[in-house]
Design a protein around this motif. Structure first.
Motif, PDB file in Angstrom:
ATOM      1  N   ASN A  37       0.959  -1.440   0.053  1.00 12.46           N
ATOM      2  CA  ASN A  37      -0.037  -0.021  -0.013  1.00 12.46           C
ATOM      3  C   ASN A  37       0.908   1.262  -0.030  1.00 12.46           C
ATOM      4  O   ASN A  37       0.642   2.214  -0.648  1.00 12.46           O
ATOM      5  CB  ASN A  37      -0.763  -0.063   1.162  1.00 12.46           C
ATOM      6  N   ASP A  38       1.881   1.279   0.892  1.00  7.89           N
ATOM      7  CA  ASP A  38       2.663   2.393   0.878  1.00  7.89           C
ATOM      8  C   ASP A  38       3.433   2.476  -0.472  1.00  7.89           C
ATOM      9  O   ASP A  38       3.478   3.758  -0.790  1.00  7.89           O
ATOM     10  CB  ASP A  38       3.916   2.251   1.995  1.00  7.89           C
ATOM     11  N   GLU A  41       0.895   4.117  -2.653  1.00  6.85           N
ATOM     12  CA  GLU A  41       0.741   5.498  -2.493  1.00  6.85           C
ATOM     13  C   GLU A  41       1.779   6.531  -2.980  1.00  6.85           C
ATOM     14  O   GLU A  41       1.453   7.726  -3.346  1.00  6.85           O
ATOM     15  CB  GLU A  41       0.402   5.691  -0.873  1.00  6.85           C
ATOM     16  N   ILE A  51      -7.162   3.760  -2.768  1.00  3.24           N
ATOM     17  CA  ILE A  51      -6.484   2.213  -2.396  1.00  3.24           C
ATOM     18  C   ILE A  51      -7.569   1.942  -0.919  1.00  3.24           C
ATOM     19  O   ILE A  51      -7.592   2.622  -0.069  1.00  3.24           O
ATOM     20  CB  ILE A  51      -4.920   2.928  -1.721  1.00  3.24           C
ATOM     21  N   ARG A  53      -7.322  -0.839   1.797  1.00  2.09           N
ATOM     22  CA  ARG A  53      -6.032  -1.364   2.301  1.00  2.09           C
ATOM     23  C   ARG A  53      -6.682  -2.670   2.943  1.00  2.09           C
ATOM     24  O   ARG A  53      -6.404  -2.834   4.246  1.00  2.09           O
ATOM     25  CB  ARG A  53      -5.694  -0.245   3.378  1.00  2.09           C
TER      26      ARG A  53
END
Length: 87
Positions: A37-38, A41, A51, A53
């Protein structure tokens, strides 16, 4: 009518990186691994990309992710990891 693309198991956004050039109104990325996810992003500055999560299963629950951050991540321990590298 809006056009949406759903990327289930978005990994690090590779598929989203391809479809952003098309005329989708929203691109939904479902990815339960925080590391991935990071990456998504940081990779995109596009307000069409949303997104989520979490993953999609037939039940509401918490699951252990085996091989998080790898292409072969899975909620199934016996799934063979197809790539031992992380980016």
């Amino acid at each position: 009518m809006s056009k949406m693309f759903w990327d289930i198991g978005a990994y690090n956004g590779d598929t989203a990186g391809v479809v952003v050039k098309y005329s989708f109104d929203k691109i939904h990325c479902f990815e339960p691994v925080k590391l991935n996810n990071d990456k998504i992003e940081k990779r995109f500055n596009d307000n069409r990309i949303i997104i989520h999560r979490y993953g999609l299963l037939g039940e509401t629950c918490d699951k252990i992710i085996f091989n998080p951050g790898h292409i072969g991540s899975s909620v199934f321990k016996e799934k063979k990891n197809i790539d031992d590298s992380t980016e």
